[in-house]
Scaffold this motif. Structure first.
Motif, PDB file in Angstrom:
ATOM      1  N   GLY A 153     -48.449  47.477 -29.502  1.00 16.24           N
ATOM      2  CA  GLY A 153     -47.831  46.864 -28.384  1.00 16.24           C
ATOM      3  C   GLY A 153     -48.204  45.007 -28.405  1.00 16.24           C
ATOM      4  O   GLY A 153     -48.199  44.524 -27.480  1.00 16.24           O
ATOM      5  N   ILE A 154     -48.765  44.577 -29.474  1.00 18.92           N
ATOM      6  CA  ILE A 154     -49.141  43.117 -29.566  1.00 18.92           C
ATOM      7  C   ILE A 154     -47.905  42.272 -30.356  1.00 18.92           C
ATOM      8  O   ILE A 154     -47.560  42.734 -31.508  1.00 18.92           O
ATOM      9  N   ASP A 155     -47.642  41.173 -29.730  1.00 18.79           N
ATOM     10  CA  ASP A 155     -46.443  40.335 -30.237  1.00 18.79           C
ATOM     11  C   ASP A 155     -47.153  39.469 -31.335  1.00 18.79           C
ATOM     12  O   ASP A 155     -47.932  38.656 -31.100  1.00 18.79           O
ATOM     13  N   PRO A 156     -46.618  39.632 -32.689  1.00 15.19           N
ATOM     14  CA  PRO A 156     -47.392  38.703 -33.873  1.00 15.19           C
ATOM     15  C   PRO A 156     -46.890  37.406 -33.563  1.00 15.19           C
ATOM     16  O   PRO A 156     -47.784  36.478 -33.987  1.00 15.19           O
ATOM     17  N   TYR A 157     -45.988  37.166 -32.630  1.00 18.62           N
ATOM     18  CA  TYR A 157     -45.717  35.763 -32.608  1.00 18.62           C
ATOM     19  C   TYR A 157     -46.064  34.980 -31.139  1.00 18.62           C
ATOM     20  O   TYR A 157     -45.882  34.083 -30.874  1.00 18.62           O
ATOM     21  N   ASN A 158     -47.126  35.999 -30.772  1.00 22.72           N
ATOM     22  CA  ASN A 158     -47.638  35.498 -29.412  1.00 22.72           C
ATOM     23  C   ASN A 158     -49.178  35.495 -29.728  1.00 22.72           C
ATOM     24  O   ASN A 158     -50.051  35.929 -28.681  1.00 22.72           O
ATOM     25  N   LEU A 159     -49.607  35.028 -30.822  1.00 22.65           N
ATOM     26  CA  LEU A 159     -51.243  35.136 -31.090  1.00 22.65           C
ATOM     27  C   LEU A 159     -51.779  33.544 -30.948  1.00 22.65           C
ATOM     28  O   LEU A 159     -51.092  32.807 -31.215  1.00 22.65           O
ATOM     29  N   TYR A 185     -42.960  34.234 -45.276  1.00 20.12           N
ATOM     30  CA  TYR A 185     -43.988  34.166 -44.330  1.00 20.12           C
ATOM     31  C   TYR A 185     -43.292  33.275 -43.048  1.00 20.12           C
ATOM     32  O   TYR A 185     -43.045  32.176 -43.451  1.00 20.12           O
ATOM     33  N   GLY A 186     -43.453  34.037 -42.023  1.00 16.97           N
ATOM     34  CA  GLY A 186     -42.906  33.276 -40.781  1.00 16.97           C
ATOM     35  C   GLY A 186     -43.791  32.349 -40.442  1.00 16.97           C
ATOM     36  O   GLY A 186     -44.653  31.848 -40.595  1.00 16.97           O
ATOM     37  N   ARG A 187     -43.280  31.554 -39.072  1.00 16.66           N
ATOM     38  CA  ARG A 187     -44.227  30.462 -38.452  1.00 16.66           C
ATOM     39  C   ARG A 187     -45.143  31.163 -37.269  1.00 16.66           C
ATOM     40  O   ARG A 187     -45.685  30.472 -36.448  1.00 16.66           O
ATOM     41  N   ASP A 188     -45.258  32.435 -37.392  1.00 12.47           N
ATOM     42  CA  ASP A 188     -46.099  33.015 -36.586  1.00 12.47           C
ATOM     43  C   ASP A 188     -47.667  32.615 -37.072  1.00 12.47           C
ATOM     44  O   ASP A 188     -47.722  32.390 -37.919  1.00 12.47           O
ATOM     45  N   ALA A 189     -48.699  32.935 -36.054  1.00  9.57           N
ATOM     46  CA  ALA A 189     -50.140  32.735 -36.662  1.00  9.57           C
ATOM     47  C   ALA A 189     -50.480  33.074 -38.082  1.00  9.57           C
ATOM     48  O   ALA A 189     -51.089  32.322 -38.841  1.00  9.57           O
ATOM     49  N   LEU A 190     -50.290  34.533 -38.194  1.00  9.67           N
ATOM     50  CA  LEU A 190     -50.561  34.965 -39.551  1.00  9.67           C
ATOM     51  C   LEU A 190     -49.723  34.394 -40.596  1.00  9.67           C
ATOM     52  O   LEU A 190     -50.236  34.238 -41.848  1.00  9.67           O
TER      53      LEU A 190
END
Length: 267
Positions: free
Chosen positions: A256-262, A156-161
């Protein structure tokens, strides 16, 4: 008067220092801090406030469960300084190229993180920074210090999800309603702010299932696990693949949604 006794090792400490009151269950306080966290996702202090507000007896209960594990006494007697060990990147680079330790160094340096930084963040909270000198505090610190290592092990990355999924995983490893609240409340906020067909809630739920099926990382010798090839470390701990998390990323990107920009995250 607060007990300030110094112990030779955590193995000599009491489970719970009764000079400190057990945390109270405060859902209204937790919700207030959650709104602050949504307003500024990078303010990780809010995460600690939420966990504390909803902890109740969870910290003591988790420490008691740890004491029943086969390696508890050995780990407490050795009492390795995890932040210092994890931040010694030069030594970790001496491990094999495919080791968990090397993967951890790459992750931390890419993200600009340090184990000491997480310690400083957690210790900066509140006005009472007295040491409890009990096993509950020691084990709680151990869970904190292995948080970023869980990112590497689970994928799991450090993106919001990714953060919500790691919290779902962590809840199953060491239950605390504050952790579960952040995991699902954050996931619902993601769906609200960035409507998508991405399986966000399924991803968090899968994190819970993976955490329940896995061995508890904090119960084992972290140095030995760092030296393992990362695939071997995952197999040893029985950590499965996060398929819904990967599906969610693909779904966001297809729209077109950046999962790292939520949730206000920088890309």
């Amino acid at each position: 008067m607060t007990n300030t006794t110094q112990f030779a090792s955590p193995a000599d400490m009491p489970l719970h220092n009764r000079d400190f009151a057990a945390p109270k269950f405060r859902p209204i306080k937790a919700f207030r801090h959650f709104r602050n966290l949504i307003a500024d996702k990078e303010d990780t202090a809010e995460v600690f406030h939420i966990i504390e507000a909803l902890a109740g007896k969870a910290f003591v209960r988790n420490a008691k469960d740890f004491l029943k594990s086969p390696h508890a006494q050995e780990l407490m007697e050795r009492n390795v300084d995890l932040p210092a060990m994890l931040d010694n990147h030069d030594k970790l680079r001496e491990l094999p190229a495919d080791s968990l330790g090397q993967a951890y160094v790459r992750f931390m340096e890419r993200e600009g993180l340090t184990a000491a930084g997480l310690v400083a963040e957690s210790e900066s909270l509140g006005t009472d920074n007295r040491k409890r000198n009990d096993i509950t505090e020691w084990f709680g610190n151990r869970m904190r210090d292995t948080h970023d290592l869980l990112h590497v092990l689970t994928g799991y990355g450090r993106d919001a999800l990714g953060e919500q999924c790691v919290l779902g995983f962590t809840y199953s490893q060491n239950p605390n309603l504050g952790i579960l609240f952040i995991a699902y409340a954050g996931a619902l906020e993601m769906k609200k702010q960035s409507p998508s067909n991405a399986p966000v809630l399924r991803a968090v739920r899968e994190g819970q299932r993976l955490g329940k099926a896995a061995k508890r990382l904090a119960y084992y010798d972290i140095e030995k696990i760092l030296a393992m090839p990362i695939g071997e470390a995952r197999a040893f701990l029985n950590i499965g693949k996060p398929t819904y998390y990967q599906q969610a990323h693909r779904a966001y990107e297809a729209q077109g949604i950046d999962p790292y920009n939520l949730l206000g995250q920088p890309a």
